[in-house]
Design an enzyme around this catalytic site. Structure first.
Site, short mmCIF file in Angstrom:
data_model
loop_
_atom_site.label_atom_id
_atom_site.label_comp_id
_atom_site.label_asym_id
_atom_site.label_seq_id
_atom_site.Cartn_x
_atom_site.Cartn_y
_atom_site.Cartn_z
N GLU A 150 -27.19 -17.31 -12.05
CA GLU A 150 -28.43 -17.06 -13.00
C GLU A 150 -29.15 -15.55 -12.38
OE1 GLU A 150 -29.50 -20.95 -11.40
OE2 GLU A 150 -27.68 -19.48 -11.19
N TRP A 176 16.52 -27.85 -10.89
CA TRP A 176 15.53 -28.36 -11.30
C TRP A 176 14.86 -29.29 -12.39
CZ3 TRP A 176 10.91 -25.67 -9.02
CH2 TRP A 176 11.21 -24.71 -8.47
#
Length: 352
Positions: A46, A164
């Site tokens: 704000e 992997w």
């Protein structure tokens, strides 16, 4: 409000332990100011928007993704700043779950004669700050468990080899989840088997998450890569002064949270992490710790990367859990998001 949420997302990797908040100020159908909270201790969304709007803020409407704060924290109350600026209307996506605010910001604005509305795009705002909401309302972080597996749910071969299973795109996607997390949790088994760094790589971020190792018997080597650079908490179930001092000399912090059967009390660990202002906790561990967390009801969300391969029934699984005798003992999930990432499938599911 959609623009305010997009602004808030810019703080995805930087605002912790504060919530991610965006603000847009509109006058006569025109945007006159925008802002987002960047990091704790700096002005809130704000304030940034008010500064940009300048004199045009008087008589304007403010759209903000979280109820303006009403208390003096690291920065002054935003509710007071909006009142002083002459704003006539505030639209907030959601109330602040922080007990120090919890409707007080809205009440202060209303007492000043301002029109206040709350609830616009609330679900999106809550998702953006799901960890902050969890810490404020449940006293523990939002626990997100990440794992990579084959289509038959295997995370490694029987001999422990796992690199992997998933492709480069999935591994890059993981870095984004790490970057938004306040802490990453793993077990000593993963440390001993893989010797990982467990840090954020290839993504620009102003801070590295705290790395937490569940190590009941203090088997973490002082030379482990995860200890490099500090920012590591080792949680043990035994008070062994010599081992603790060796790990502290290596730069780690060590705490003892003894639970049952010589194991770490995981529920106490979650409360401790909340006390240390951890909003989102990412778990990257093996089947033992994964299973213990799931069995204890401490997992909120699964982020599973499923690779198009099959590793067979003797390969290692996702969760070490006791055998079930009835189907009503199962852990039910709801699918939250399913999409392809590179050659793999990413499934986000939440525990019912």
């Amino acid at each position: 409000m959609a623009q305010a949420l997009r602004l808030a997302e810019q703080g995805l990797y930087s605002t912790s332990p504060n919530p991610r908040v965006g603000c847009v100020i509109v006058r006569d159908g025109k945007v006159v100011g925008e802002g987002w909270h960047q990091r704790a201790g700096t002005p809130h969304a704000e304030v940034h928007a008010l500064q940009q709007a300048g004199a045009q803020v008087r008589g304007a409407t403010v759209y903000v993704t979280l109820e303006p704060c009403s208390h003096q924290g690291r920065t002054p109350p935003c509710a007071d700043a909006l009142i002083a600026a002459g704003v006539v209307r505030v639209v907030a996506a959601m109330r602040d779950p922080n007990p120090q605010v919890a409707g007080r910001g809205i009440a202060r604005l209303q007492q000043a004669g301002m029109a206040v509305e709350c609830g616009l795009m609330e679900e999106q705002a809550r998702e953006l700050n799901i960890g902050f909401v969890s810490r404020m309302t449940r006293g523990r972080p939002w626990v997100r468990l990440k794992a990579a597996a084959s289509l038959d749910g295997k995370t490694a071969l029987d001999n422990g080899v796992s690199k992997w299973i998933t492709g480069p795109a999935a591994r890059q996607d993981v870095q984004q989840w790490r970057a938004r997390s306040c802490a990453i949790l793993t077990g000593v088994g993963t440390v001993l088997a893989d010797d990982p760094h467990m840090n954020v790589r290839e993504i620009e971020t102003p801070r590295q998450p705290l790395r937490v190792v569940v190590d009941s018997q203090l088997h973490t080597p002082p030379g482990a890569k995860i200890l490099a650079g500090g920012g590591v908490l080792i949680v043990s179930a035994v008070d062994d002064p010599a081992k603790i001092q060796a790990l502290r000399d290596a730069g780690a912090e060590v705490v003892v949270l003894e639970g049952r059967d010589g194991r770490v009390d995981l529920a106490r660990l979650m409360r401790l992490l909340a006390e240390r202002e951890v909003n989102e906790l990412m778990v990257e561990a093996g089947a033992t710790l994964n299973g213990a967390l799931l069995a204890a009801g401490l997992v909120d969300e699964l982020v599973l990367y499923l690779a198009p391969m099959v590793l067979g029934d003797v390969a290692r699984g996702l969760f070490a859990l006791p055998a079930l005798s009835r189907m009503d003992e199962r852990k039910n999930l709801t699918l939250h998001d399913v999409r392809q990432v590179g050659t793999d499938m990413r499934v986000i599911a939440r525990v019912v």
